[in-house]
Write a protein that holds these residues in place. Structure first.
Motif, PDB file in Angstrom:
ATOM      1  N   GLU A 188      83.600 -13.893 -10.234  1.00 61.59           N
ATOM      2  CA  GLU A 188      84.154 -13.688 -11.569  1.00 61.59           C
ATOM      3  C   GLU A 188      84.239 -12.195 -11.849  1.00 61.59           C
ATOM      4  O   GLU A 188      83.288 -11.454 -11.610  1.00 61.59           O
ATOM      5  CB  GLU A 188      83.272 -14.370 -12.615  1.00 61.59           C
ATOM      6  CG  GLU A 188      83.899 -14.429 -13.980  1.00 61.59           C
ATOM      7  CD  GLU A 188      83.187 -15.408 -14.902  1.00 61.59           C
ATOM      8  OE1 GLU A 188      83.766 -15.704 -15.964  1.00 61.59           O
ATOM      9  OE2 GLU A 188      82.086 -15.863 -14.580  1.00 61.59           O
ATOM     10  N   HIS A 189      85.389 -11.761 -12.311  1.00 60.17           N
ATOM     11  CA  HIS A 189      85.572 -10.348 -12.655  1.00 60.17           C
ATOM     12  C   HIS A 189      84.655 -10.010 -13.829  1.00 60.17           C
ATOM     13  O   HIS A 189      84.657 -10.693 -14.843  1.00 60.17           O
ATOM     14  CB  HIS A 189      87.040 -10.084 -13.021  1.00 60.17           C
ATOM     15  CG  HIS A 189      87.331  -8.664 -13.359  1.00 60.17           C
ATOM     16  ND1 HIS A 189      87.511  -7.713 -12.403  1.00 60.17           N
ATOM     17  CD2 HIS A 189      87.454  -8.046 -14.547  1.00 60.17           C
ATOM     18  CE1 HIS A 189      87.740  -6.557 -12.998  1.00 60.17           C
ATOM     19  NE2 HIS A 189      87.713  -6.736 -14.303  1.00 60.17           N
ATOM     20  N   ARG A 190      83.870  -8.978 -13.675  1.00 58.94           N
ATOM     21  CA  ARG A 190      82.931  -8.571 -14.730  1.00 58.94           C
ATOM     22  C   ARG A 190      83.672  -7.833 -15.831  1.00 58.94           C
ATOM     23  O   ARG A 190      84.439  -6.915 -15.570  1.00 58.94           O
ATOM     24  CB  ARG A 190      81.827  -7.677 -14.161  1.00 58.94           C
ATOM     25  CG  ARG A 190      80.964  -8.357 -13.140  1.00 58.94           C
ATOM     26  CD  ARG A 190      80.084  -9.398 -13.816  1.00 58.94           C
ATOM     27  NE  ARG A 190      79.374 -10.168 -12.812  1.00 58.94           N
ATOM     28  CZ  ARG A 190      79.095 -11.445 -12.936  1.00 58.94           C
ATOM     29  NH1 ARG A 190      79.461 -12.108 -13.994  1.00 58.94           N
ATOM     30  NH2 ARG A 190      78.438 -12.075 -12.001  1.00 58.94           N
ATOM     31  N   LEU A 191      83.421  -8.264 -17.050  1.00 56.69           N
ATOM     32  CA  LEU A 191      84.069  -7.664 -18.210  1.00 56.69           C
ATOM     33  C   LEU A 191      83.005  -7.141 -19.164  1.00 56.69           C
ATOM     34  O   LEU A 191      81.874  -7.634 -19.176  1.00 56.69           O
ATOM     35  CB  LEU A 191      84.924  -8.711 -18.935  1.00 56.69           C
ATOM     36  CG  LEU A 191      86.162  -9.199 -18.183  1.00 56.69           C
ATOM     37  CD1 LEU A 191      86.757 -10.413 -18.869  1.00 56.69           C
ATOM     38  CD2 LEU A 191      87.184  -8.093 -18.059  1.00 56.69           C
ATOM     39  N   PRO A 192      83.372  -6.176 -20.000  1.00 63.58           N
ATOM     40  CA  PRO A 192      82.417  -5.704 -21.008  1.00 63.58           C
ATOM     41  C   PRO A 192      82.140  -6.783 -22.058  1.00 63.58           C
ATOM     42  O   PRO A 192      82.820  -7.809 -22.102  1.00 63.58           O
ATOM     43  CB  PRO A 192      83.118  -4.490 -21.629  1.00 63.58           C
ATOM     44  CG  PRO A 192      84.550  -4.630 -21.272  1.00 63.58           C
ATOM     45  CD  PRO A 192      84.638  -5.459 -20.037  1.00 63.58           C
ATOM     46  N   GLU A 193      81.168  -6.537 -22.898  1.00 65.10           N
ATOM     47  CA  GLU A 193      80.746  -7.504 -23.923  1.00 65.10           C
ATOM     48  C   GLU A 193      81.899  -7.968 -24.820  1.00 65.10           C
ATOM     49  O   GLU A 193      82.035  -9.132 -25.116  1.00 65.10           O
ATOM     50  CB  GLU A 193      79.641  -6.885 -24.788  1.00 65.10           C
ATOM     51  CG  GLU A 193      79.018  -7.838 -25.772  1.00 65.10           C
ATOM     52  CD  GLU A 193      78.245  -8.975 -25.111  1.00 65.10           C
ATOM     53  OE1 GLU A 193      78.226 -10.072 -25.696  1.00 65.10           O
ATOM     54  OE2 GLU A 193      77.687  -8.779 -24.013  1.00 65.10           O
ATOM     55  N   ALA A 194      82.716  -7.054 -25.280  1.00 63.68           N
ATOM     56  CA  ALA A 194      83.870  -7.394 -26.128  1.00 63.68           C
ATOM     57  C   ALA A 194      85.134  -6.863 -25.445  1.00 63.68           C
ATOM     58  O   ALA A 194      85.671  -5.824 -25.820  1.00 63.68           O
ATOM     59  CB  ALA A 194      83.702  -6.784 -27.513  1.00 63.68           C
ATOM     60  N   PRO A 195      85.645  -7.589 -24.447  1.00 61.85           N
ATOM     61  CA  PRO A 195      86.779  -7.076 -23.678  1.00 61.85           C
ATOM     62  C   PRO A 195      88.078  -7.051 -24.485  1.00 61.85           C
ATOM     63  O   PRO A 195      88.307  -7.901 -25.349  1.00 61.85           O
ATOM     64  CB  PRO A 195      86.891  -8.047 -22.516  1.00 61.85           C
ATOM     65  CG  PRO A 195      86.311  -9.314 -23.026  1.00 61.85           C
ATOM     66  CD  PRO A 195      85.228  -8.905 -23.991  1.00 61.85           C
ATOM     67  N   SER A 196      88.895  -6.085 -24.170  1.00 65.59           N
ATOM     68  CA  SER A 196      90.220  -6.009 -24.788  1.00 65.59           C
ATOM     69  C   SER A 196      91.143  -7.005 -24.079  1.00 65.59           C
ATOM     70  O   SER A 196      90.865  -7.441 -22.961  1.00 65.59           O
ATOM     71  CB  SER A 196      90.786  -4.590 -24.630  1.00 65.59           C
ATOM     72  OG  SER A 196      91.108  -4.350 -23.270  1.00 65.59           O
ATOM     73  N   PRO A 197      92.263  -7.359 -24.701  1.00 68.73           N
ATOM     74  CA  PRO A 197      93.222  -8.239 -24.028  1.00 68.73           C
ATOM     75  C   PRO A 197      93.679  -7.672 -22.681  1.00 68.73           C
ATOM     76  O   PRO A 197      93.852  -8.425 -21.720  1.00 68.73           O
ATOM     77  CB  PRO A 197      94.384  -8.332 -25.023  1.00 68.73           C
ATOM     78  CG  PRO A 197      93.738  -8.127 -26.361  1.00 68.73           C
ATOM     79  CD  PRO A 197      92.655  -7.110 -26.100  1.00 68.73           C
ATOM     80  N   ALA A 198      93.841  -6.353 -22.591  1.00 70.95           N
ATOM     81  CA  ALA A 198      94.264  -5.735 -21.325  1.00 70.95           C
ATOM     82  C   ALA A 198      93.181  -5.896 -20.248  1.00 70.95           C
ATOM     83  O   ALA A 198      93.495  -6.152 -19.083  1.00 70.95           O
ATOM     84  CB  ALA A 198      94.586  -4.254 -21.531  1.00 70.95           C
TER      85      ALA A 198
END
Length: 158
Positions: free
Chosen positions: A41-51
């Motif tokens: 799974e691609h790691r994303l920040p806590e509140a990811p942006s749509p981009a």
């Protein structure tokens, strides 16, 4: 023997999910050669942006398509077509007659990339509700078992 692959974003973390999946995997061995390919799974920040979400989906999508090769894909997504268990059994039977393999794709928390959905022979939804993708892997295995049981005239499906 008919080959079924489940491409799943992420790992089964909870022991009870692994045990449930393992039970249906064992049962399915009578009907198909089942394999699982776990995509990181691609790691994303806590509140990811749509981009950021889109970039993650695209990376996961490329990894899925690279590994899937030419196998016909079934993209599991909420906007897909809903099928009853007997309809899923018919679909499995048709795919068995058409070829030797089929791949089901379960996305991560943010779903599946458009490029995966676009290459699918079927976009399948089991419900308008949202389920955790780890739990859904067990649910999919159960429905595959039910579908193959229907095809073989077994007593599992009532």
């Amino acid at each position: 023997m008919f080959s079924v692959t489940i491409f799943a974003v992420g790992k089964l973390k909870e022991p009870w999910l692994r045990e449930g999946f393992s039970e249906y995997r064992k049962r399915l061995s009578a009907y198909c050669d089942l394999s699982v390919v776990e995509i990181p799974e691609h790691r994303l920040p806590e509140a990811p942006s749509p981009a950021q979400i889109q970039k993650g989906l695209e990376e996961e999508g490329r990894a899925i398509l690279d590994r899937a090769g030419k196998a016909p894909l079934v993209a599991l997504c909420i906007e897909g077509k809903t099928l009853s268990s007997p309809d899923l059994a018919r679909f499995l039977g048709e795919r068995q007659q058409a070829g030797s393999s089929l791949a089901f794709v379960i996305g991560g928390s943010f779903g599946l990339a458009g490029q995966v959905k676009d290459q699918a022979v079927l976009r399948l939804s089991v419900s308008p509700m949202t389920f955790p993708h780890q739990l859904f892997r067990v649910m999919l295995a159960e429905q595959l078992y039910r579908g193959f049981s229907i095809l073989s005239g077994g007593k599992y499906h009532k």
